[in-house]
Scaffold this motif. Structure first.
Motif, PDB file in Angstrom:
ATOM      1  N   GLU A  89       2.831   6.718  -6.934  1.00 49.91           N
ATOM      2  CA  GLU A  89       2.280   7.821  -7.361  1.00 49.91           C
ATOM      3  C   GLU A  89       2.767   9.028  -7.206  1.00 49.91           C
ATOM      4  OE1 GLU A  89      -1.976   8.026  -5.923  1.00 49.91           O
ATOM      5  OE2 GLU A  89      -2.134   5.819  -6.113  1.00 49.91           O
ATOM      6  N   GLY A  90       3.345   9.426  -6.035  1.00 48.85           N
ATOM      7  CA  GLY A  90       4.075  10.388  -5.787  1.00 48.85           C
ATOM      8  C   GLY A  90       5.406  10.845  -6.841  1.00 48.85           C
ATOM      9  N   SER A 108       4.915  -0.229 -10.608  1.00 41.34           N
ATOM     10  CA  SER A 108       3.711  -0.562 -10.234  1.00 41.34           C
ATOM     11  C   SER A 108       3.350  -2.052  -9.851  1.00 41.34           C
ATOM     12  CB  SER A 108       2.801   0.076 -11.080  1.00 41.34           C
ATOM     13  OG  SER A 108       2.705   1.559 -11.043  1.00 41.34           O
ATOM     14  N   GLU A 135       0.947  -1.054  -0.160  1.00 37.92           N
ATOM     15  CA  GLU A 135      -0.208  -0.085  -0.002  1.00 37.92           C
ATOM     16  C   GLU A 135       0.764   1.297   0.081  1.00 37.92           C
ATOM     17  OE1 GLU A 135      -3.196   2.247   2.777  1.00 37.92           O
ATOM     18  OE2 GLU A 135      -3.410   0.122   2.426  1.00 37.92           O
ATOM     19  N   SER A 136       1.905   1.300   0.766  1.00 36.97           N
ATOM     20  CA  SER A 136       2.658   2.514   0.908  1.00 36.97           C
ATOM     21  C   SER A 136       3.598   2.592  -0.350  1.00 36.97           C
ATOM     22  CB  SER A 136       3.542   2.300   2.295  1.00 36.97           C
ATOM     23  OG  SER A 136       3.080   2.409   3.372  1.00 36.97           O
ATOM     24  N   TRP A 137       3.876   1.472  -0.876  1.00 38.79           N
ATOM     25  CA  TRP A 137       4.736   1.606  -1.950  1.00 38.79           C
ATOM     26  C   TRP A 137       3.780   2.225  -3.396  1.00 38.79           C
ATOM     27  CZ3 TRP A 137       9.164   2.380  -3.966  1.00 38.79           C
ATOM     28  CH2 TRP A 137       9.501   1.975  -5.350  1.00 38.79           C
ATOM     29  N   SER A 138       2.775   1.694  -3.431  1.00 43.26           N
ATOM     30  CA  SER A 138       1.800   2.186  -4.403  1.00 43.26           C
ATOM     31  C   SER A 138       1.467   3.616  -4.351  1.00 43.26           C
ATOM     32  CB  SER A 138       0.298   1.476  -4.255  1.00 43.26           C
ATOM     33  OG  SER A 138      -0.620   2.151  -5.110  1.00 43.26           O
ATOM     34  N   GLU A 139       1.469   4.169  -3.167  1.00 44.89           N
ATOM     35  CA  GLU A 139       1.303   5.640  -2.707  1.00 44.89           C
ATOM     36  C   GLU A 139       2.761   6.228  -3.079  1.00 44.89           C
ATOM     37  OE1 GLU A 139       0.321   6.579   1.336  1.00 44.89           O
ATOM     38  OE2 GLU A 139      -1.535   5.115   1.036  1.00 44.89           O
ATOM     39  N   ALA A 140       3.843   5.655  -2.865  1.00 52.58           N
ATOM     40  CA  ALA A 140       5.033   6.189  -3.279  1.00 52.58           C
ATOM     41  C   ALA A 140       5.189   6.480  -4.727  1.00 52.58           C
ATOM     42  CB  ALA A 140       6.130   5.269  -2.597  1.00 52.58           C
ATOM     43  N   SER A 146       5.679   9.110  -9.808  1.00 47.03           N
ATOM     44  CA  SER A 146       5.268   9.604 -11.067  1.00 47.03           C
ATOM     45  C   SER A 146       4.781  10.866 -11.365  1.00 47.03           C
ATOM     46  CB  SER A 146       4.016   8.617 -11.455  1.00 47.03           C
ATOM     47  OG  SER A 146       3.434   8.954 -12.529  1.00 47.03           O
ATOM     48  N   ARG A 147       4.377  11.546 -10.187  1.00 46.06           N
ATOM     49  CA  ARG A 147       3.824  12.935 -10.457  1.00 46.06           C
ATOM     50  C   ARG A 147       5.305  13.896 -10.486  1.00 46.06           C
ATOM     51  NH1 ARG A 147       0.670  12.779  -6.519  1.00 46.06           N
ATOM     52  NH2 ARG A 147       1.970  12.786  -4.767  1.00 46.06           N
TER      53      ARG A 147
END
Length: 94
Positions: A15-16, A91, A8-13, A18-19
Motif C-alpha cells: 500500500e505504501g 499484492s 500482513e506487513s507486506w500488504s501494508e508495505a 503504491s501510494r
C-alpha cells in the motif's frame, strides 16, 4: 522481502509502495506536461520499483529517466498501466 515481512506487513508495505509510486507518476506526468525536468522523479520511481522487485516498472522508469522530453512523454503514457500491473503482481500471495 515479502517472505521476511510476512503477509500482513507486506500488504501494508505494498500500500505504501503504491501510494509513493502514484505520487512519482503524477510528478513525472506534471513535469513532462509543463516542460519541466522529469528525471529526478523517474529516478526515484526506478529505485523504488527495483527495490521491491517490480522490474518492468523499474525498466520503464529507467528508460524515462534517460529519454529526452519528447520521447519521455510517449513512454509516460505507459506508466499508469505498468504501475497497476506491478502493484497487482506485488499484492499476489507468494
Amino acid at each position: 522481502m515479502a517472505e521476511a515481512l510476512g503477509p500482513e506487513s507486506w500488504s501494508e508495505a505494498v500500500e505504501g509502495i503504491s501510494r509513493t509510486a502514484r505520487e512519482q507518476v503524477a510528478r513525472i506526468s506534471a513535469a513532462l506536461a509543463s516542460g519541466e525536468e522529469h528525471r529526478r522523479a523517474a529516478h526515484t520511481l526506478e529505485g523504488l520499483s527495483w527495490n521491491v522487485g517490480a522490474k518492468r516498472l523499474g525498466d520503464l522508469t529507467l528508460a524515462l529517466e534517460k529519454a529526452p522530453p519528447d520521447e519521455a512523454l510517449t513512454l509516460a503514457g505507459s506508466l499508469e498501466g505498468v504501475l497497476k500491473d506491478s502493484v497487482e503482481a506485488l499484492s499476489e500471495p507468494q
